[in-house]
Write an enzyme that holds these catalytic residues in place. Sequence first.
Site, PDB file in Angstrom:
ATOM      1  N   TYR A 188       0.828  -1.210   0.000  1.00 27.90           N
ATOM      2  CA  TYR A 188       0.000   0.000   0.000  1.00 27.90           C
ATOM      3  C   TYR A 188       0.863   1.261   0.000  1.00 27.90           C
ATOM      4  O   TYR A 188       0.600   2.217  -0.726  1.00 27.90           O
ATOM      5  CB  TYR A 188      -0.912  -0.044   1.223  1.00 27.90           C
ATOM      6  CG  TYR A 188      -1.836   1.131   1.389  1.00 27.90           C
ATOM      7  CD1 TYR A 188      -2.950   1.289   0.559  1.00 27.90           C
ATOM      8  CD2 TYR A 188      -1.617   2.080   2.390  1.00 27.90           C
ATOM      9  CE1 TYR A 188      -3.813   2.362   0.732  1.00 27.90           C
ATOM     10  CE2 TYR A 188      -2.480   3.141   2.569  1.00 27.90           C
ATOM     11  CZ  TYR A 188      -3.574   3.293   1.730  1.00 27.90           C
ATOM     12  OH  TYR A 188      -4.424   4.352   1.901  1.00 27.90           O
ATOM     13  N   LYS A 192       0.872   4.089  -2.929  1.00 21.53           N
ATOM     14  CA  LYS A 192       0.494   5.469  -2.650  1.00 21.53           C
ATOM     15  C   LYS A 192       1.646   6.437  -2.891  1.00 21.53           C
ATOM     16  O   LYS A 192       1.422   7.608  -3.243  1.00 21.53           O
ATOM     17  CB  LYS A 192      -0.019   5.591  -1.219  1.00 21.53           C
ATOM     18  CG  LYS A 192      -1.381   4.940  -1.004  1.00 21.53           C
ATOM     19  CD  LYS A 192      -2.420   5.457  -1.985  1.00 21.53           C
ATOM     20  CE  LYS A 192      -3.831   5.054  -1.614  1.00 21.53           C
ATOM     21  NZ  LYS A 192      -4.832   5.523  -2.610  1.00 21.53           N
TER      22      LYS A 192
END
Length: 320
Positions: A188, A192
Site C-alpha cells: 500500500y 500510494k
Amino acid sequence: MTDENANEETATGPGPAGLCAGRVVVVTGAGRGLGRAHALAYAAEGARVVVNDLGVRPDGSAARDAGGPADEVAAEIRAAGGEAVAHGGDVATPCGAASLVATALGTYGRLDTLVNNAGFVRDRMLVNLAEDEWDAVLRVHLKGHFLPLQHAAAHWRAEAKDGRNPRARVVNTSSGAGLAGSVGQANYSAAKAGVLGLTLVAAAELGRYGVQVNAIAPAARTRMTERTFAETMAAPTDGTFDAMDPGNVSPLVVWLGSAASEGVTGRVFGVEGGRITVMEGWHPGPTADKHARRTPAEAGGTARRLLAEAAVPEPVYGAG
C-alpha cells in the site's frame, strides 16, 4: 499553524448555484467511505456525478453486492434532487477505464473532473507478503489511478486541440503511508508513493491542455482504516466534532475539482478533520561536492557528516 474562525469557514460558501454547477465529475470507489462522501459533496455543489464502484470487500475480493453500492449512492443523489449515474466497471482495466470516461460523455456530454479514489488493502509484514497481495494492491491503487487518468487526459487533449479549452481537474488519492511509509503496508505504501509521482508528472504534462492535477493524503474513518486504527478512528459519542468523518475531507476535494481552483496544480494536501496541510516533499538538504571521485570510505565519512546536519526524518507509521 493557522487557526481559522468557524464563521470565516462558513462565510465562503459558493452561493445558491453551487461551486460545481454545470460540471460533470467522475469519482472512483464512490460506493462507500471517502468516495461516497466526495460524490455526495460534489452533487450538493451542483455537479452531475458518475459514481463508480465495484462493490468488493475491503481486501478486494468479490462480494454478493458487487456493483450495488454505486447504484445506492447514485440513487441517493437523485433522491436529493441531483443528477448521477452508476458505473460498476473495474477501473484498473483498460476496458473499465475507457467505459468510465465513455459513461460520463455518453450520459452528460462532457467530463470536467476525475477523482481517483478506488482502492483496498491486503496488509502483511514484508517477509510474509505474498506476490499476489503485492500485485493486487499495486494494481488497484496505482494502475487504477493511471488508466482513468490516461483515458480522461486523452479526451481533454482532443478537446484542447479542437479549441474547446477544458478547465479540467484531477484529484488523486495518496496517503500518509505513501508520504512516510507504514509498517505492515509495504504494498500500500509503495502504491500510494507511486500516486504522488504520477500526480507530479501528470500535472507537468497536462497543463498545456487545461488540466490541473493534484493529490490528497487524507485521514478518515473508512473500511480500510477501521480495522488498523479502530480506537483512534472511532466516532465520538458525546456530540463533539467527529474528526475522522470522511465528509471532512470532501470540501477540499470539491474545491480542487472546481474551476475555482484555477492555478493550483502539482500539489499534495494533507487533510484530516478540520486541518489542511500543504505537503512539501523531497528537497535537497545538506550537500557536499568534492569535484572528484571519492573512495568508499570517503563517501561514508561524507555521508555521516551530512546526516549529522540533516533534519531527522518523520517516523514510519507503526514503527517503534
